[in-house]
Motif scaffolding. Sequence first.
Motif, PDB file in Angstrom:
ATOM      1  N   GLY A 125       0.802  -1.046  -0.081  1.00 34.85           N
ATOM      2  CA  GLY A 125      -0.077  -0.239  -0.119  1.00 34.85           C
ATOM      3  C   GLY A 125       0.757   1.153   0.016  1.00 34.85           C
ATOM      4  N   GLU A 126       0.067   2.384   0.165  1.00 34.02           N
ATOM      5  CA  GLU A 126       0.871   3.823   0.068  1.00 34.02           C
ATOM      6  C   GLU A 126       1.834   3.757   1.397  1.00 34.02           C
ATOM      7  N   PRO A 127       2.820   4.608   1.074  1.00 27.48           N
ATOM      8  CA  PRO A 127       3.874   4.835   2.386  1.00 27.48           C
ATOM      9  C   PRO A 127       2.783   5.341   3.581  1.00 27.48           C
ATOM     10  N   LEU A 128       3.707   5.008   4.726  1.00 24.96           N
ATOM     11  CA  LEU A 128       3.010   5.268   5.918  1.00 24.96           C
ATOM     12  C   LEU A 128       3.817   6.424   6.577  1.00 24.96           C
ATOM     13  N   ALA A 129       3.189   7.534   6.927  1.00 29.61           N
ATOM     14  CA  ALA A 129       3.961   8.438   7.636  1.00 29.61           C
ATOM     15  C   ALA A 129       3.659   8.359   9.213  1.00 29.61           C
ATOM     16  N   LEU A 130       4.664   8.767  10.189  1.00 29.00           N
ATOM     17  CA  LEU A 130       4.140   8.604  11.388  1.00 29.00           C
ATOM     18  C   LEU A 130       4.952   9.890  12.172  1.00 29.00           C
ATOM     19  N   PHE A 131       4.642  10.269  13.064  1.00 24.91           N
ATOM     20  CA  PHE A 131       5.386  11.212  14.066  1.00 24.91           C
ATOM     21  C   PHE A 131       5.155  10.746  15.453  1.00 24.91           C
TER      22      PHE A 131
END
Length: 235
Positions: A64-70
Amino acid sequence: MIDLYYWPTPNGHKVTLFLEETGLAYAIRPVNIGKGDQFKPDFLKIAPNNRMPAIVDREPAGGGEPLALFESGAILLYLAEKTGRFLPPDLRGRAETLQWLFWQMGGLGPMLGQNHHFTQYAPEKVPYAIDRYLNETNRLYGVLDRRLADRAFVAGPDYTIADMAAYPWIVPWEKQGQDLDAHPNLKRWFEAIAKRPATKAAYARAAEVNPDHGKPMSDDAKKVMFGQTASSTRR
């Protein structure tokens, strides 16, 4: 591939510690917080709290799409679950690790951060604030020292994300007005982690990214770092 949005601070070091331990492929995307990179629109799409570190996992589990996390604690938990490392799989081991991870996120980091601010960066010395945070730092050092009296690492016999979260905040112990010799269990733990090859590799990245790492902060950088309001995120 992991894109790591990073600057060499205690929270930034947490993630490089994990990545160097596991050998996950990653690329550092510097976020110069002294120049205001954390307020740029492209970064805010990834980290809406305008704080680093943050990551973008280009190859998340299941595709799936790239996963962003902070948020550094959330990143450590995500990476531990992605790799199956540094987070015990059993119920009790996982619970021990997570409670100490959250202890660091909710207590050790914020309180020591205030110590740094009032002892090193505040434009005027505020004796009450300095004493308040020096004493709280000392209390938290004591909590860790007692915890480590009968175990090798914070959550038990094995090195986990709880240790990776806490260690970078102890590195500047002298600037925090503390004495490691007064906390022998903490000192033993600290020295054991410092000797790990991955720890040395992670801290080597700091000088690569910011050759001025460790030098006094400029007045301009202080204005950027400590003058933030709601309007800062509307640039």
